[in-house]
Design a protein around this motif. Structure first.
Motif, PDB file in Angstrom:
ATOM      1  N   MET A   1       0.800  -1.530   0.049  1.00  0.00           N
ATOM      2  CA  MET A   1       0.366   0.025   0.340  1.00  0.00           C
ATOM      3  C   MET A   1       0.848   0.900  -0.161  1.00  0.00           C
ATOM      4  SD  MET A   1      -3.507  -1.724   1.331  1.00  0.00           S
ATOM      5  CE  MET A   1      -4.023   0.535   1.356  1.00  0.00           C
ATOM      6  N   ARG A   2       2.252   1.659   0.260  1.00  0.00           N
ATOM      7  CA  ARG A   2       3.330   1.702   0.430  1.00  0.00           C
ATOM      8  C   ARG A   2       3.318   2.748  -1.098  1.00  0.00           C
ATOM      9  NH1 ARG A   2       7.253  -0.205   4.190  1.00  0.00           N
ATOM     10  NH2 ARG A   2       7.456  -2.091   3.036  1.00  0.00           N
ATOM     11  N   ARG A   3       2.765   1.285  -2.491  1.00  0.00           N
ATOM     12  CA  ARG A   3       4.074   1.775  -4.099  1.00  0.00           C
ATOM     13  C   ARG A   3       2.054   2.684  -4.141  1.00  0.00           C
ATOM     14  NH1 ARG A   3       5.213  -3.613  -3.067  1.00  0.00           N
ATOM     15  NH2 ARG A   3       6.344  -3.763  -2.198  1.00  0.00           N
ATOM     16  N   PRO A   4       2.456   3.302  -5.178  1.00  0.00           N
ATOM     17  CA  PRO A   4       1.304   3.757  -5.929  1.00  0.00           C
ATOM     18  C   PRO A   4       0.983   2.312  -6.784  1.00  0.00           C
ATOM     19  CG  PRO A   4       3.938   4.444  -7.166  1.00  0.00           C
ATOM     20  CD  PRO A   4       3.982   3.820  -5.630  1.00  0.00           C
ATOM     21  N   LEU A   5      -0.702   2.737  -7.379  1.00  0.00           N
ATOM     22  CA  LEU A   5      -1.000   1.181  -8.184  1.00  0.00           C
ATOM     23  C   LEU A   5      -0.209   0.936  -9.518  1.00  0.00           C
ATOM     24  CD1 LEU A   5      -4.969   2.603  -8.243  1.00  0.00           C
ATOM     25  CD2 LEU A   5      -4.104   0.107  -7.129  1.00  0.00           C
ATOM     26  N   PRO A   6      -0.061  -0.303  -9.831  1.00  0.00           N
ATOM     27  CA  PRO A   6       0.551  -0.682 -11.382  1.00  0.00           C
ATOM     28  C   PRO A   6      -0.088   0.369 -12.219  1.00  0.00           C
ATOM     29  CG  PRO A   6      -0.289  -2.180 -10.422  1.00  0.00           C
ATOM     30  CD  PRO A   6      -0.710  -1.123  -9.466  1.00  0.00           C
ATOM     31  N   ALA A   7       0.568   0.075 -13.605  1.00  0.00           N
ATOM     32  CA  ALA A   7      -0.191   0.806 -14.765  1.00  0.00           C
ATOM     33  C   ALA A   7      -0.974   0.253 -15.454  1.00  0.00           C
ATOM     34  CB  ALA A   7       0.863   0.609 -16.224  1.00  0.00           C
TER      35      ALA A   7
ATOM     36  N   TYR B   1      -7.842  -5.256   1.273  1.00  0.00           N
ATOM     37  CA  TYR B   1      -6.520  -4.386   2.193  1.00  0.00           C
ATOM     38  C   TYR B   1      -6.145  -5.782   3.411  1.00  0.00           C
ATOM     39  CZ  TYR B   1      -7.732  -1.825  -1.106  1.00  0.00           C
ATOM     40  OH  TYR B   1      -7.666  -1.430  -3.450  1.00  0.00           O
ATOM     41  N   LEU B   2      -5.381  -5.611   3.744  1.00  0.00           N
ATOM     42  CA  LEU B   2      -5.133  -6.239   5.260  1.00  0.00           C
ATOM     43  C   LEU B   2      -4.201  -5.754   5.967  1.00  0.00           C
ATOM     44  CD1 LEU B   2      -3.705  -9.105   2.990  1.00  0.00           C
ATOM     45  CD2 LEU B   2      -5.636  -9.005   3.539  1.00  0.00           C
ATOM     46  N   ARG B   3      -4.568  -4.788   6.778  1.00  0.00           N
ATOM     47  CA  ARG B   3      -4.692  -4.272   7.718  1.00  0.00           C
ATOM     48  C   ARG B   3      -4.877  -3.916   9.053  1.00  0.00           C
ATOM     49  NH1 ARG B   3      -2.206   1.047   5.023  1.00  0.00           N
ATOM     50  NH2 ARG B   3      -1.240   1.465   7.261  1.00  0.00           N
ATOM     51  N   SER B   4      -3.697  -3.564  10.242  1.00  0.00           N
ATOM     52  CA  SER B   4      -4.174  -3.572  11.563  1.00  0.00           C
ATOM     53  C   SER B   4      -5.436  -2.192  11.741  1.00  0.00           C
ATOM     54  CB  SER B   4      -3.031  -3.381  12.559  1.00  0.00           C
ATOM     55  OG  SER B   4      -2.510  -4.684  12.709  1.00  0.00           O
ATOM     56  N   THR B   5      -5.551  -1.254  10.893  1.00  0.00           N
ATOM     57  CA  THR B   5      -6.588  -0.543  11.107  1.00  0.00           C
ATOM     58  C   THR B   5      -6.870  -0.391   9.387  1.00  0.00           C
ATOM     59  OG1 THR B   5      -4.905   0.901  10.385  1.00  0.00           O
ATOM     60  CG2 THR B   5      -5.710   0.832  12.710  1.00  0.00           C
ATOM     61  N   PRO B   6      -8.499   0.284   9.279  1.00  0.00           N
ATOM     62  CA  PRO B   6      -8.784   0.225   7.743  1.00  0.00           C
ATOM     63  C   PRO B   6      -7.601   1.647   7.365  1.00  0.00           C
ATOM     64  CG  PRO B   6      -9.972   0.847   9.620  1.00  0.00           C
ATOM     65  CD  PRO B   6      -8.785   0.928  10.831  1.00  0.00           C
ATOM     66  N   THR B   7      -8.255   0.802   5.807  1.00  0.00           N
ATOM     67  CA  THR B   7      -7.028   2.321   4.757  1.00  0.00           C
ATOM     68  C   THR B   7      -8.071   3.123   4.577  1.00  0.00           C
ATOM     69  OG1 THR B   7      -8.445   0.715   2.978  1.00  0.00           O
ATOM     70  CG2 THR B   7      -5.953  -0.199   3.734  1.00  0.00           C
ATOM     71  N   GLY B   8      -7.337   4.176   3.575  1.00  0.00           N
ATOM     72  CA  GLY B   8      -8.137   5.400   3.755  1.00  0.00           C
ATOM     73  C   GLY B   8      -9.284   4.720   2.392  1.00  0.00           C
ATOM     74  N   SER B   9      -9.588   5.477   1.893  1.00  0.00           N
ATOM     75  CA  SER B   9     -10.905   5.093   0.906  1.00  0.00           C
ATOM     76  C   SER B   9      -9.987   5.262  -0.322  1.00  0.00           C
ATOM     77  CB  SER B   9     -12.256   6.492   0.881  1.00  0.00           C
ATOM     78  OG  SER B   9     -11.060   7.551   0.210  1.00  0.00           O
ATOM     79  N   VAL B  10     -10.623   4.034  -1.031  1.00  0.00           N
ATOM     80  CA  VAL B  10     -10.491   3.417  -2.907  1.00  0.00           C
ATOM     81  C   VAL B  10     -12.020   4.264  -3.063  1.00  0.00           C
ATOM     82  CG1 VAL B  10      -8.591   2.280  -2.305  1.00  0.00           C
ATOM     83  CG2 VAL B  10     -10.937   1.411  -2.099  1.00  0.00           C
ATOM     84  N   THR B  11     -12.243   4.994  -4.622  1.00  0.00           N
ATOM     85  CA  THR B  11     -12.573   5.117  -5.702  1.00  0.00           C
ATOM     86  C   THR B  11     -13.582   3.162  -5.973  1.00  0.00           C
ATOM     87  OG1 THR B  11     -11.697   4.386  -7.602  1.00  0.00           O
ATOM     88  CG2 THR B  11     -11.374   6.986  -6.389  1.00  0.00           C
ATOM     89  N   TRP B  12     -13.424   1.727  -5.779  1.00  0.00           N
ATOM     90  CA  TRP B  12     -13.957   0.855  -6.178  1.00  0.00           C
ATOM     91  C   TRP B  12     -14.118   0.090  -4.997  1.00  0.00           C
ATOM     92  CZ3 TRP B  12      -8.473   2.638  -6.912  1.00  0.00           C
ATOM     93  CH2 TRP B  12      -7.221   2.392  -6.443  1.00  0.00           C
ATOM     94  N   GLU B  13     -14.860  -0.806  -5.137  1.00  0.00           N
ATOM     95  CA  GLU B  13     -15.506  -1.918  -3.722  1.00  0.00           C
ATOM     96  C   GLU B  13     -14.236  -2.531  -3.167  1.00  0.00           C
ATOM     97  OE1 GLU B  13     -18.420  -5.885  -3.324  1.00  0.00           O
ATOM     98  OE2 GLU B  13     -17.886  -4.486  -4.850  1.00  0.00           O
TER      99      GLU B  13
END
Length: 117
Positions: free
Chosen positions: A1-7, A16-28
């Motif tokens: 999640m530290r890297r930009p999305l691939p092309a 998203y596999l994290r201890s805390t929720p991630t920031g919002s994304v525009t997809w489901e």
């Protein structure tokens, strides 16, 4: 999640596999509470999300991500490989060969994959 999305196009679905929720994304997306170096807090929810991702992947772009992209992501990818027919005993080696040599970092992550069916 530290890297930009691939092309390419944005994902249609993300796990998203994290201890805390991630920031919002525009997809489901689905957030699974999964502390670094450990296992998912709710294994039933993790199994359900991984099965959903596997079924979607044949027709949609699916993203699986944690913070570093090795332990939790590698474990989830190995579980997806099992769902796709790779024997559980071979799934970690498969992900290490095709994704990242150090994927699936801990003994308990390897045991989780071996028991995933």
């Amino acid at each position: 999640m530290r890297r930009p999305l691939p092309a390419g196009p944005e994902p249609d679905f993300g796990i998203y596999l994290r201890s805390t929720p991630t920031g919002s994304v525009t997809w489901e997306s689905v957030w699974l509470r999964w502390p670094d170096m450990w296992l998912p807090a709710d294994r039933a929810a993790a199994r359900e999300a991984l099965c959903d991702a596997w079924s979607r992947a044949s027709a949609q772009r699916v993203e699986v991500a944690c913070r570093g992209g090795r332990g939790r992501t590698g474990t989830a990818l190995a579980c997806l490989a099992v769902l796709d027919g790779v024997p559980p005993r071979d799934a970690v080696a498969y992900v290490r060969e095709h994704y990242a040599p150090r994927a699936v970092e801990t003994p308990w992550q390897r045991a989780y994959v071996a028991a995933f069916s």
